[in-house]
Design a protein around this motif. Sequence first.
Motif, PDB file in Angstrom:
ATOM      1  N   SER A  28       0.825   4.403  -2.764  1.00 29.22           N
ATOM      2  CA  SER A  28       0.972   4.732  -1.338  1.00 29.22           C
ATOM      3  C   SER A  28      -0.341   5.221  -0.753  1.00 29.22           C
ATOM      4  O   SER A  28      -0.718   4.865   0.377  1.00 29.22           O
ATOM      5  N   TYR A  31      -3.095   3.155   0.953  1.00 27.02           N
ATOM      6  CA  TYR A  31      -2.910   2.655   2.322  1.00 27.02           C
ATOM      7  C   TYR A  31      -2.638   3.765   3.338  1.00 27.02           C
ATOM      8  O   TYR A  31      -2.780   3.538   4.538  1.00 27.02           O
ATOM      9  N   ASP A 211       0.209   0.493   7.489  1.00 27.06           N
ATOM     10  CA  ASP A 211       0.223  -0.775   6.765  1.00 27.06           C
ATOM     11  C   ASP A 211       1.601  -0.968   6.125  1.00 27.06           C
ATOM     12  O   ASP A 211       2.194  -0.026   5.598  1.00 27.06           O
ATOM     13  N   GLN A 212       2.107  -2.197   6.159  1.00 28.71           N
ATOM     14  CA  GLN A 212       3.447  -2.466   5.638  1.00 28.71           C
ATOM     15  C   GLN A 212       3.590  -2.093   4.171  1.00 28.71           C
ATOM     16  O   GLN A 212       4.636  -1.607   3.747  1.00 28.71           O
ATOM     17  N   ARG A 213       2.538  -2.302   3.382  1.00 30.94           N
ATOM     18  CA  ARG A 213       2.594  -1.959   1.969  1.00 30.94           C
ATOM     19  C   ARG A 213       2.684  -0.446   1.788  1.00 30.94           C
ATOM     20  O   ARG A 213       3.445   0.050   0.937  1.00 30.94           O
ATOM     21  N   ALA A 216       6.222   0.691   2.876  1.00 30.90           N
ATOM     22  CA  ALA A 216       7.232   0.383   1.850  1.00 30.90           C
ATOM     23  C   ALA A 216       7.152   1.376   0.699  1.00 30.90           C
ATOM     24  O   ALA A 216       8.184   1.853   0.191  1.00 30.90           O
ATOM     25  N   ALA A 217       5.931   1.706   0.278  1.00 30.41           N
ATOM     26  CA  ALA A 217       5.762   2.668  -0.812  1.00 30.41           C
ATOM     27  C   ALA A 217       6.233   4.055  -0.396  1.00 30.41           C
ATOM     28  O   ALA A 217       6.870   4.773  -1.184  1.00 30.41           O
TER      29      ALA A 217
END
Length: 297
Positions: A28, A31, A211-213, A216-217
């Motif tokens: 996480s 990002y 950021d989407q990543r 998500a994390a």
Amino acid sequence: MFDERRALFLGLAAVLLWSTVASAFKLSLRYLSPVQLLFWASLTSVCVLGLVLVLQGKLKDLLWLPPGSLLKLGLPGILTPWLYYLVLFKAYDLLPAQEAQPLNYSWAITLSLLAVPVLGHRLRRRQLGAIALSYFGVLIIATRGDPLSLEFSNAPGVLLALGSTLIWAAYWIWQTWSRVDPVLGLFCNFLFALPLIALTLWLTDGFSLPDQRGLAAAMYVGMFEMGLTFLLWLKALQLTRSTVRIANLIYLSPFLSLVLIHFVVGEEIMVSSYIGLLFIVAGVLLQNNLRESLTYS
């Protein structure tokens, strides 16, 4: 009704999920800043815990509580999640996960020390030996295998990781005086802390869609580190006749976590991380065994 097989399954599931969170923290933070991670994870946790309370029919219990009781339930949120995760995530930002995770695991020893001035507990000579054993493990990890040098790999990161154990221990001592349903209490903690976390984010990084990543994390952290895994663990303890057997499963978590840190995060795990963690866990186990023997003697 007791169900030992189900209790073991749920306990192992909780341990496996907790083993993943150190890797999730580190991914996480590639990002997100520590404050951004805390905000999005906490928001997820509030939603997850709120949904659980709705499904359990317990959310309506909050409506019957007077404002003073609600404030009392929410105040521990100043410690956790607000201060604790701010400090912990910053520690993970500065340190390799293989160092931050075992250092944070020493919170059980910090709890024993903090209980002396706060709860009036007394430490015997053997308990002090167990504490010294764990903190020698901390020193091995913090100096990357050269404890006599007293040269820390990253002094601010080490201090933050150890500081997080103090905040976590203080939170659990605060919670010993609470008789509320633990899920309801946890929800109130996160709900109370969320405006403080939002204000911290606004004053530091400002609001923006991450950021989407990273998002998500962060949602994974909020769902499993801060929410559902805690419920699995509670249920496992409720279903077993031997809470000690289930509780001992937790000692698998830091070692499994190091394996995942290697394969998921890509860190090359140093021998000093394993040796230091062994000392920490040995001290915690010895401390717990001594506490149990004193309780039943």
